[in-house]
Design a protein around this motif. Structure first.
Motif, PDB file in Angstrom:
ATOM      1  N   ILE A 189      22.979 -27.068 -17.931  1.00 18.27           N
ATOM      2  CA  ILE A 189      24.244 -27.688 -18.340  1.00 18.27           C
ATOM      3  C   ILE A 189      23.987 -28.521 -19.606  1.00 18.27           C
ATOM      4  N   MET A 190      24.763 -28.241 -20.641  1.00 23.02           N
ATOM      5  CA  MET A 190      24.581 -29.014 -21.886  1.00 23.02           C
ATOM      6  C   MET A 190      25.560 -30.184 -21.932  1.00 23.02           C
ATOM      7  N   GLU A 191      25.009 -31.403 -22.125  1.00 24.56           N
ATOM      8  CA  GLU A 191      25.907 -32.527 -22.419  1.00 24.56           C
ATOM      9  C   GLU A 191      25.921 -32.630 -23.941  1.00 24.56           C
ATOM     10  N   VAL A 192      27.089 -32.426 -24.521  1.00 27.13           N
ATOM     11  CA  VAL A 192      27.181 -32.276 -25.980  1.00 27.13           C
ATOM     12  C   VAL A 192      26.985 -33.618 -26.677  1.00 27.13           C
ATOM     13  N   CYS A 193      27.354 -34.687 -25.992  1.00 24.25           N
ATOM     14  CA  CYS A 193      27.481 -35.983 -26.665  1.00 24.25           C
ATOM     15  C   CYS A 193      26.296 -36.910 -26.373  1.00 24.25           C
ATOM     16  N   GLY A 194      25.834 -37.592 -27.420  1.00 22.94           N
ATOM     17  CA  GLY A 194      24.724 -38.516 -27.275  1.00 22.94           C
ATOM     18  C   GLY A 194      25.018 -39.655 -26.309  1.00 22.94           C
ATOM     19  N   THR A 195      26.257 -40.072 -26.227  1.00 20.32           N
ATOM     20  CA  THR A 195      26.583 -41.178 -25.312  1.00 20.32           C
ATOM     21  C   THR A 195      26.412 -40.722 -23.862  1.00 20.32           C
ATOM     22  N   HIS A 196      26.711 -39.457 -23.580  1.00 20.68           N
ATOM     23  CA  HIS A 196      26.455 -38.921 -22.237  1.00 20.68           C
ATOM     24  C   HIS A 196      24.943 -38.879 -21.964  1.00 20.68           C
ATOM     25  N   THR A 197      24.169 -38.438 -22.964  1.00 19.90           N
ATOM     26  CA  THR A 197      22.706 -38.376 -22.778  1.00 19.90           C
ATOM     27  C   THR A 197      22.184 -39.760 -22.400  1.00 19.90           C
ATOM     28  N   SER A 198      22.659 -40.756 -23.138  1.00 17.08           N
ATOM     29  CA  SER A 198      22.206 -42.118 -22.892  1.00 17.08           C
ATOM     30  C   SER A 198      22.547 -42.560 -21.463  1.00 17.08           C
ATOM     31  N   SER A 199      23.760 -42.257 -21.031  1.00 12.88           N
ATOM     32  CA  SER A 199      24.182 -42.658 -19.691  1.00 12.88           C
ATOM     33  C   SER A 199      23.410 -41.897 -18.609  1.00 12.88           C
ATOM     34  N   ILE A 200      23.083 -40.647 -18.877  1.00 15.68           N
ATOM     35  CA  ILE A 200      22.301 -39.841 -17.926  1.00 15.68           C
ATOM     36  C   ILE A 200      20.942 -40.505 -17.691  1.00 15.68           C
ATOM     37  N   PHE A 201      20.336 -40.996 -18.783  1.00 17.71           N
ATOM     38  CA  PHE A 201      19.044 -41.680 -18.632  1.00 17.71           C
ATOM     39  C   PHE A 201      19.200 -43.030 -17.965  1.00 17.71           C
ATOM     40  N   LYS A 202      20.193 -43.795 -18.424  1.00 19.78           N
ATOM     41  CA  LYS A 202      20.387 -45.143 -17.891  1.00 19.78           C
ATOM     42  C   LYS A 202      20.595 -45.114 -16.382  1.00 19.78           C
ATOM     43  N   ASN A 203      21.276 -44.083 -15.920  1.00 19.46           N
ATOM     44  CA  ASN A 203      21.603 -43.991 -14.494  1.00 19.46           C
ATOM     45  C   ASN A 203      20.613 -43.128 -13.701  1.00 19.46           C
ATOM     46  N   GLY A 204      19.554 -42.691 -14.346  1.00 19.55           N
ATOM     47  CA  GLY A 204      18.529 -41.892 -13.640  1.00 19.55           C
ATOM     48  C   GLY A 204      19.094 -40.621 -13.034  1.00 19.55           C
ATOM     49  N   ILE A 205      20.060 -40.009 -13.710  1.00 20.93           N
ATOM     50  CA  ILE A 205      20.774 -38.879 -13.098  1.00 20.93           C
ATOM     51  C   ILE A 205      19.885 -37.648 -12.902  1.00 20.93           C
ATOM     52  N   ARG A 206      18.974 -37.398 -13.839  1.00 18.78           N
ATOM     53  CA  ARG A 206      18.114 -36.218 -13.673  1.00 18.78           C
ATOM     54  C   ARG A 206      17.362 -36.253 -12.348  1.00 18.78           C
ATOM     55  N   SER A 207      16.907 -37.457 -11.959  1.00 20.31           N
ATOM     56  CA  SER A 207      16.087 -37.555 -10.741  1.00 20.31           C
ATOM     57  C   SER A 207      16.917 -37.312  -9.480  1.00 20.31           C
ATOM     58  N   LEU A 208      18.250 -37.318  -9.625  1.00 26.05           N
ATOM     59  CA  LEU A 208      19.106 -37.120  -8.452  1.00 26.05           C
ATOM     60  C   LEU A 208      19.444 -35.648  -8.236  1.00 26.05           C
ATOM     61  N   LEU A 209      19.087 -34.811  -9.214  1.00 28.38           N
ATOM     62  CA  LEU A 209      19.523 -33.413  -9.149  1.00 28.38           C
ATOM     63  C   LEU A 209      18.412 -32.506  -8.656  1.00 28.38           C
ATOM     64  N   SER A 210      18.821 -31.432  -8.023  1.00 32.91           N
ATOM     65  CA  SER A 210      17.869 -30.392  -7.644  1.00 32.91           C
ATOM     66  C   SER A 210      17.177 -29.896  -8.923  1.00 32.91           C
TER      67      SER A 210
END
Ligand code: SF4
Ligand code: SF4
Length: 348
Positions: A19-40
């Motif tokens: 899944i591509m997040e097109v926007c840098g602000t989304h990338t930043s929030s994904i890191f800030k919230n540790g979202i990658r670690s929550l996904l399969s």
């Protein structure tokens, strides 16, 4: 469905998808919230070309420096452009060498400065996507009304849709897109409908909180798994299906489309916006940079980073030769450039 259930489902078994997040602000929030670690591990998030600073060509920086070195000229720029490498140096290095570069907080400042200093010409560095373009249009309107003749606009304005079209046409591996939230407020969620249909990829327009992004990922995973490719607006409080008509009218009053060079990618047809015939008298040579091929060859892999082909830590220079203090490529410079975000969150 509540968030706990969504989290449980997203951590479970899935088919492989990107899944591509097109926007840098989304990338930043994904890191800030540790979202990658929550996904399969099968659900891979990749970053897109959502930072205009990152895709601004070296020749644009060179041209800006040329203006800053021209007698009686001052280049006005936002601070995030200062460290972006040109083919020889950045604006910040040029300033240290005596070029006349001033940081602006709003392009409107040019009007006051130009009125107060008629002997100087102020060249505004205008870089941005649809979100910021209307604010430049407003300054052009005010310049025209004021009768000032000592303001010019050096534009590197980019349209998101042609870039997304380019990515869809050249990359079959991307399964779905989190559409950029800010750009969508201007373009509207329906702007993605043609791409979704043509390339059979689902889009979700998302806000910037961690919860917003998780819901968008869940929506996209479900769509892919159910062989759907719809556009879902999950940020309806801010994004309307038709977008912002006033802002869109402003853009089309002052600008016309043309080819533009995206750093690391190349020329994308129809992806740039240039002052139209009526206002071209204010242009500072922007259209000449459209076919920029004179990029210095470096080992920087920003092009692959912004197309989602590699993660920043797969670039051999990441965190070594290339850090925010000594950036080798624009992705490390901007606060919303993918490499800069990865560095901030993984190299502390
Ligand atoms: S930092 Fe600015 S330029 Fe980069 S993606 Fe964000 S809004 Fe855009
Ligand atoms: S880490 Fe630096 S050199 Fe590597 S892709 Fe990112 S910006 Fe370019």
């Amino acid at each position: 469905m509540n968030l706990d259930k969504i989290l449980k489902e997203l951590a479970g078994d899935h088919q492989e998808l990107k899944i591509m997040e097109v926007c840098g602000t989304h990338t930043s929030s994904i890191f800030k919230n540790g979202i990658r670690s929550l996904l399969s591990p099968e659900i891979r998030l990749i970053s897109g070309p959502g930072c205009p600073v990152c895709v601004t060509p070296a020749s644009y920086i060179d041209k800006a420096i040329e203006w800053a070195l021209t007698p009686n000229c001052v280049l006005l720029t936002f601070g995030d452009m200062m460290k972006v490498p040109g083919s020889e140096k950045s604006l910040s290095e040029a300033k240290a060498d005596g070029a006349r570069v001033e940081i602006m907080y709003s392009p409107q400042e040019a009007l006051k400065k130009a009125a107060a200093n008629p002997e100087l010409t102020y060249v505004i560095a205008c870089v941005g996507f649809e979100t910021t373009i209307p604010s430049y249009a407003l300054v052009i309107e005010q310049t025209e009304r004021s009768g000032l003749t000592n303001i010019k606009f050096l534009t590197a304005l980019r349209k998101v849709m042609p870039a997304l079209d380019f990515i869809c046409a050249t990359d079959n591996e991307i399964s779905a897109f989190i559409a950029p939230g800010h750009v969508s407020t201007i373009l509207g969620s329906q702007a993605y409908a043609d791409l979704a249909e043509q390339y059979m990829k689902p889009f979700a327009v998302a806000g910037f909180e961690g919860e917003h992004i998780l819901i968008a990922i869940y929506d996209l995973v479900k769509q892919v798994e159910n062989h759907k490719h719809e556009v879902h607006n999950l940020y309806p409080s801010v994004v309307k299906p038709e977008g912002n008509a006033v802002a869109l009218a402003y853009i089309s009053n002052y600008f016309e489309s043309g080819p533009a060079f995206w750093r690391g990618i190349g020329v994308i047809e129809d992806s740039g916006l240039y002052l139209n015939q009526k206002y071209r008298k204010y242009d500072a040579g922007s259209a000449d940079l459209a076919g920029d091929a004179a990029q210095k060859t470096t080992n920087c892999r920003c092009g692959e980073v912004i197309l989602g082909k590699i993660n920043p830590d797969e670039c051999p220079m990441f965190g070594k030769a290339c850090t925010p203090a000594k950036a080798q490529g624009p992705c490390m410079v901007s606060s919303e450039g993918t490499c800069g975000i990865w560095f901030r969150f993984t190299k502390k």
